[in-house]
Design a protein around this motif. Sequence first.
Motif, short mmCIF file in Angstrom:
data_model
loop_
_atom_site.label_atom_id
_atom_site.label_comp_id
_atom_site.label_asym_id
_atom_site.label_seq_id
_atom_site.Cartn_x
_atom_site.Cartn_y
_atom_site.Cartn_z
N ALA A 27 0.85 -1.20 0.00
CA ALA A 27 0.00 0.00 0.00
C ALA A 27 0.88 1.25 0.00
CB ALA A 27 -0.91 -0.01 1.22
N CYS A 28 0.76 2.07 -1.04
CA CYS A 28 1.56 3.30 -1.12
C CYS A 28 0.80 4.35 -1.92
CB CYS A 28 2.92 3.03 -1.75
SG CYS A 28 3.95 4.52 -1.75
N ASN A 29 0.89 5.58 -1.47
CA ASN A 29 0.19 6.70 -2.13
C ASN A 29 1.02 7.32 -3.26
OD1 ASN A 29 2.00 7.49 -0.12
ND2 ASN A 29 0.97 9.41 0.26
N LEU A 30 2.26 6.89 -3.43
CA LEU A 30 3.10 7.46 -4.49
C LEU A 30 3.33 6.42 -5.59
CD1 LEU A 30 3.58 9.75 -2.48
CD2 LEU A 30 6.03 9.53 -2.85
N LYS A 31 3.81 6.91 -6.74
CA LYS A 31 4.26 5.98 -7.79
C LYS A 31 5.56 6.56 -8.37
CE LYS A 31 0.44 7.64 -10.72
NZ LYS A 31 -0.61 7.27 -11.67
N CYS A 32 6.61 6.38 -7.62
CA CYS A 32 7.92 6.92 -8.02
C CYS A 32 8.35 6.30 -9.34
CB CYS A 32 8.95 6.62 -6.94
SG CYS A 32 8.46 7.28 -5.32
N SER A 33 9.09 7.09 -10.13
CA SER A 33 9.41 6.67 -11.50
C SER A 33 10.16 5.34 -11.53
CB SER A 33 10.23 7.75 -12.20
OG SER A 33 11.28 8.20 -11.37
N TYR A 34 10.98 5.07 -10.52
CA TYR A 34 11.79 3.85 -10.56
C TYR A 34 11.18 2.71 -9.76
CZ TYR A 34 13.56 6.65 -6.62
OH TYR A 34 13.66 7.46 -5.51
N CYS A 35 9.93 2.88 -9.31
CA CYS A 35 9.29 1.84 -8.48
C CYS A 35 8.45 0.91 -9.36
CB CYS A 35 8.47 2.50 -7.38
SG CYS A 35 8.06 1.37 -6.03
N SER A 36 7.67 0.05 -8.72
CA SER A 36 6.91 -0.94 -9.49
C SER A 36 5.65 -1.35 -8.72
CB SER A 36 7.77 -2.17 -9.76
OG SER A 36 7.82 -2.95 -8.59
N GLN A 38 4.89 -4.06 -7.56
CA GLN A 38 5.23 -4.95 -6.45
C GLN A 38 5.31 -4.19 -5.14
OE1 GLN A 38 8.88 -6.73 -7.47
NE2 GLN A 38 8.71 -8.34 -5.94
N PHE A 39 5.75 -2.93 -5.22
CA PHE A 39 5.95 -2.14 -4.00
C PHE A 39 4.94 -1.03 -3.82
CE2 PHE A 39 10.14 -3.79 -5.14
CZ PHE A 39 10.43 -4.49 -3.98
N SER A 40 4.19 -0.70 -4.86
CA SER A 40 3.28 0.43 -4.77
C SER A 40 1.91 0.10 -5.36
CB SER A 40 3.88 1.64 -5.50
OG SER A 40 2.87 2.57 -5.79
N SER A 41 0.88 0.17 -4.51
CA SER A 41 -0.48 -0.10 -4.99
C SER A 41 -0.93 0.94 -6.02
CB SER A 41 -1.44 -0.13 -3.80
OG SER A 41 -1.29 1.06 -3.03
N THR A 101 9.74 -1.10 6.08
CA THR A 101 9.76 -0.37 4.81
C THR A 101 8.42 -0.62 4.11
OG1 THR A 101 10.67 -2.19 3.54
CG2 THR A 101 12.26 -0.76 4.61
N GLY A 102 8.33 -0.36 2.85
CA GLY A 102 7.02 -0.54 2.21
C GLY A 102 7.16 -0.89 0.75
N GLY A 103 6.04 -0.42 0.09
CA GLY A 103 4.90 0.36 0.50
C GLY A 103 5.25 1.58 1.37
N GLU A 104 4.19 2.15 1.90
CA GLU A 104 4.35 3.28 2.79
C GLU A 104 3.92 2.84 4.19
OE1 GLU A 104 5.64 6.37 2.99
OE2 GLU A 104 4.85 6.17 5.01
N SER A 132 9.87 6.25 5.16
CA SER A 132 8.61 6.86 4.73
C SER A 132 8.84 7.88 3.63
CB SER A 132 7.95 7.57 5.93
OG SER A 132 6.82 8.30 5.52
N ASN A 133 7.76 8.15 2.87
CA ASN A 133 7.83 9.26 1.89
C ASN A 133 7.38 10.58 2.53
OD1 ASN A 133 4.91 9.34 1.69
ND2 ASN A 133 5.02 7.60 0.28
N PHE A 134 6.91 10.56 3.78
CA PHE A 134 6.46 11.75 4.52
C PHE A 134 5.41 12.55 3.72
CE2 PHE A 134 9.36 13.19 8.26
CZ PHE A 134 9.15 11.97 8.87
N ILE A 176 10.29 13.06 -9.98
CA ILE A 176 10.89 11.72 -9.82
C ILE A 176 9.99 10.82 -8.98
CG2 ILE A 176 12.86 10.45 -8.86
CD1 ILE A 176 14.55 13.00 -9.37
N ARG A 177 9.41 11.41 -7.93
CA ARG A 177 8.58 10.61 -7.00
C ARG A 177 7.15 11.13 -7.11
NH1 ARG A 177 11.77 7.75 -3.60
NH2 ARG A 177 10.17 7.64 -2.03
N TYR A 178 6.44 10.64 -8.11
CA TYR A 178 5.11 11.16 -8.44
C TYR A 178 4.14 11.00 -7.26
CZ TYR A 178 0.85 12.13 -10.99
OH TYR A 178 -0.33 12.68 -11.41
S1 SF4 Z 1 7.32 5.78 -1.83
FE1 SF4 Z 1 8.53 3.87 -1.92
S2 SF4 Z 1 7.02 2.23 -2.23
FE2 SF4 Z 1 6.00 4.18 -2.71
S3 SF4 Z 1 6.23 4.39 -4.92
FE3 SF4 Z 1 7.93 5.47 -3.96
S4 SF4 Z 1 9.62 4.00 -3.89
FE4 SF4 Z 1 7.71 2.85 -4.26
#
Ligand code: SF4
Length: 347
Positions: A27-36, A38-41, A101-104, A132-134, A176-178
């Motif tokens: 579970a994560c509220n961001l979708k960083c450019s280099y993430c996937s 697997q780690f971000s809902s 770690t996460g997710g968030e 955290s992404n704070f 970078i970290r949408y």
């Molecule tokens: S905050 Fe972490 S888990 Fe969430 S999208 Fe960014 S890198 Fe992925």
Amino acid sequence: MQSFDVIALKPIADINPSYVEVNFNNACNLKCSYCSPQFSSTWHQEVEKHGAYPTSKPHNDPEHFQGERRPIPNKDPNPWREAFWRWWPDLYKDLKHFRMTGGEPLMDPNTYRVFDYVLENAKPDLHLNVTSNFSVDDKLFNKYIGYVKRLCEGEQIEHFMQFVSLDTWGKQAEYIRYGLDFEKCISRVEQFIKDVPYRSSLTFIITMNNLNIVNLKKLLEYILYLRKTYTKTYQRVWFDTPLLYTPEWQSMQILPNSYSICLEECIEYMNNNLDEMHGFKDYEVLKMQRDLAWMIKGTDDVERKREDFYKFFNEHDRRRGTNFEETFPQMREFWNDCKYRSISRRL
Ligand code: SF4
């Protein structure tokens, strides 16, 4: 966890590790450019709706995240999580370092379940760490800070390390970290340092990639300001600069050598502000020098990786309503080169 006889490869005893890191769910509220996904809902939702990114090999293809690779949503039964909670009371007595770690993690009920347990079962030798992404909503952030304050009062734990993922400054960091709210993130950094004055430190995780280096010096200036302002008896503010290896089109190694000036300026700035407590440390400079040496070394198949750079961020702009050229005016020449390579191959 079992300890093994390495010759016979037979388990000889049950032991608990003293260092454990967990990722309870994606579970994560961001979708960083280099993430996937697997780690971000949030990434997962995007590719379910729009499909894979059209790079040379389809990127973050939803087909890939099916079956055993499908992340288990937080609300669904999760045998791994349930097994962890069965193990936890036994594990806890031997733990020295526990990192979430996460997710968030601030969005995850399991984080607060850990906190409740620690509050009820003080462990004065425990180092508790959260990444955290704070950037969660105010209500959740205030709940989190309330917990951390209580954990750091008295002798519940030895130390709380707050890791904050932030790669550079301002709009470029948000690109970078949408989903990142940069101003909110840095105001929370200072809130954390002020509101949790004992037994805590904060570490920036600066992922070194080809988009963060043009404005990295501004983030270093901010770190210097924080150290000068808030470090009194022990270091409150740290940072680490891990290298990004994948996705390969976001690696520093695909940049022209002229970009080395960005890191050279950072190194010069750090060298001009060396101080054990209120400046930069020599090993931090050495690490930045190693990052620079790795970047200059370059990589193979650069043309294809640069084409993928354009294909990925062009699609990113289309889907997410972002604008690479406006956000990174310093990189216009590189962008145009990647665009030319990508388009000319199609002709
Ligand atoms: S905050 Fe972490 S888990 Fe969430 S999208 Fe960014 S890198 Fe992925």
